[in-house]
Design an enzyme around this catalytic site. Structure first.
Site, PDB file in Angstrom:
ATOM      1  N   ALA A   1      94.290  41.070  48.324  1.00 39.29           N
ATOM      2  CA  ALA A   1      95.474  41.275  47.470  1.00 39.29           C
ATOM      3  C   ALA A   1      96.067  39.976  46.932  1.00 39.29           C
ATOM      4  CB  ALA A   1      96.529  42.072  48.230  1.00 39.29           C
TER       5      ALA A   1
ATOM      6  N   VAL B   1      87.949  40.373  56.167  1.00 41.72           N
ATOM      7  CA  VAL B   1      87.822  41.790  56.522  1.00 41.72           C
ATOM      8  C   VAL B   1      86.393  42.182  56.939  1.00 41.72           C
ATOM      9  CG1 VAL B   1      89.846  42.621  55.263  1.00 41.72           C
ATOM     10  CG2 VAL B   1      87.645  42.426  54.063  1.00 41.72           C
TER      11      VAL B   1
ATOM     12  N   TYR C   1      75.655  45.675  44.703  1.00 42.57           N
ATOM     13  CA  TYR C   1      77.039  46.147  44.469  1.00 42.57           C
ATOM     14  C   TYR C   1      77.064  47.669  44.255  1.00 42.57           C
ATOM     15  CZ  TYR C   1      81.691  45.906  42.156  1.00 42.57           C
ATOM     16  OH  TYR C   1      83.014  46.051  41.802  1.00 42.57           O
ATOM     17  N   ALA C   2      76.091  48.183  43.477  1.00 38.28           N
ATOM     18  CA  ALA C   2      76.027  49.632  43.233  1.00 38.28           C
ATOM     19  C   ALA C   2      75.813  50.390  44.540  1.00 38.28           C
ATOM     20  CB  ALA C   2      74.907  49.949  42.246  1.00 38.28           C
TER      21      ALA C   2
ATOM     22  N   LYS D   1      79.102  50.337  46.484  1.00 37.06           N
ATOM     23  CA  LYS D   1      80.159  51.157  45.892  1.00 37.06           C
ATOM     24  C   LYS D   1      79.818  52.651  45.944  1.00 37.06           C
ATOM     25  CE  LYS D   1      82.996  47.795  44.873  1.00 37.06           C
ATOM     26  NZ  LYS D   1      84.213  47.608  45.697  1.00 37.06           N
TER      27      LYS D   1
END
Ligand code: NDP
Length: 252
Positions: free
Chosen positions: A14, A64, A154-155, A158
């Site tokens: 963030a 994270v 990445y695909a 996601k």
């Protein structure tokens, strides 16, 4: 509007971009926000933007991808604010390359930051949410989940988030926890500016090119995504769970 009065929200990644806009939107609507990024120093600018408008926020440093670090920082957040009601899994990276040139290190990095981190944060957060019988988890998927040249890693990550979301909705629904995902198209952030640079274009030219083939004739802004995340994290979406909402200006 104060849809999040007395709610404690955690937003990962963030310090900038979509995560920063989401943290600010949730705070504007009354949430106390834990602004998480790799370092608390990086997260502080978002906290300052929130507090300047009279909101409540605090910066936390956490990678994270590290489960123990997530456990420790969520415990600290729960101690500082008294609860964890909303989790926005937003931290993400790209390491684009055509598949035949994609090194294993870039596969591992993208899967770990984009997908394993969602396991880590959701797994830790659900302990708090199940105990209080209330929770909202919203994760950032991507339009690239449907396939995108140069983004096999990445695909995969996601698309994984979408299956993860659908499954968690089934398992956590009985504890009054809604689990959803947002799949943005092209949003003007540092991430897409880096993509432009990689293909030898300026951020402005790249955005103009994408806008030209987007039905709404513009690229998205972080605030466009923040508004949808806020909807899914709110009681307005209390009967919505297990869904992935594409937010991409109408592109097919
Ligand atoms: P940005 O790169 O602007 O911001 C991502 C933030 O996550 C950065 O502050 C980054 O820190 C942080 N971060 C990276 N790794 C970690 C980690 N291990 N632990 C904690 N924080 C970390 O990205 P966007 O705002 O563009 O994207 C946000 C999310 O939305 C991502 O999940 C992205 O995949 C997704 N998305 C974005 C789209 C777009 O067009 N922009 C489209 C579809 C999905 P640092 O900068 O220090 O690395």
């Amino acid at each position: 509007m104060s849809r999040f009065t007395d709610r404690i929200a955690v937003v990962t990644g963030a310090a900038q971009g979509i995560g920063a806009a989401t943290a600010q939107r949730l705070a504007e609507e009354g949430a106390s926000v834990a602004v998480v990024d790799l370092t608390a120093e990086r997260a502080q600018a978002t906290v300052d933007a929130i507090t300047a408008k009279g909101g409540v926020a605090r910066a936390y440093g956490c990678d994270v991808t590290d489960y123990e670090a997530v456990e420790a920082v969520f415990a600290q957040i729960a101690e500082d604010f008294g609860a964890i009601h909303i989790l926005v899994n937003n931290a993400g990276i790209t390491r684009d390359n055509l598949f035949f040139k994609m090194p294993k290190t870039d596969w591992d990095a993208v899967i770990t930051v984009n997908l394993t981190s969602v396991y880590n944060c959701s797994h830790v957060a659900q302990k708090y949410m199940c105990a209080q019988k209330w929770g909202k988890i919203v994760s950032l998927s991507s339009r690239s989940a449907l396939g995108n040249r140069g983004q096999a890693n990445y695909a995969a990550a996601k698309a994984g988030i979408q299956g993860f979301t659908a499954t968690l909705a089934i398992e956590l629904g009985p504890f009054n926890i809604n689990v959803n995902a947002v799949a943005p198209g092209y949003i003007a952030t540092s991430m897409t500016a880096a993509t432009a640079e990689r293909v030898g274009a300026s951020a402005e030219d790249h955005q103009a090119e994408v806008a030209g083939r987007t039905p709404l004739r513009r690229v998205g802004q972080p605030e466009d995504i923040a508004a949808v995340v806020a909807f899914l994290a709110s009681e307005d979406a209390s009967y919505v769970s297990g869904q992935t909402l594409y937010v991409n200006g109408g592109a097919r």
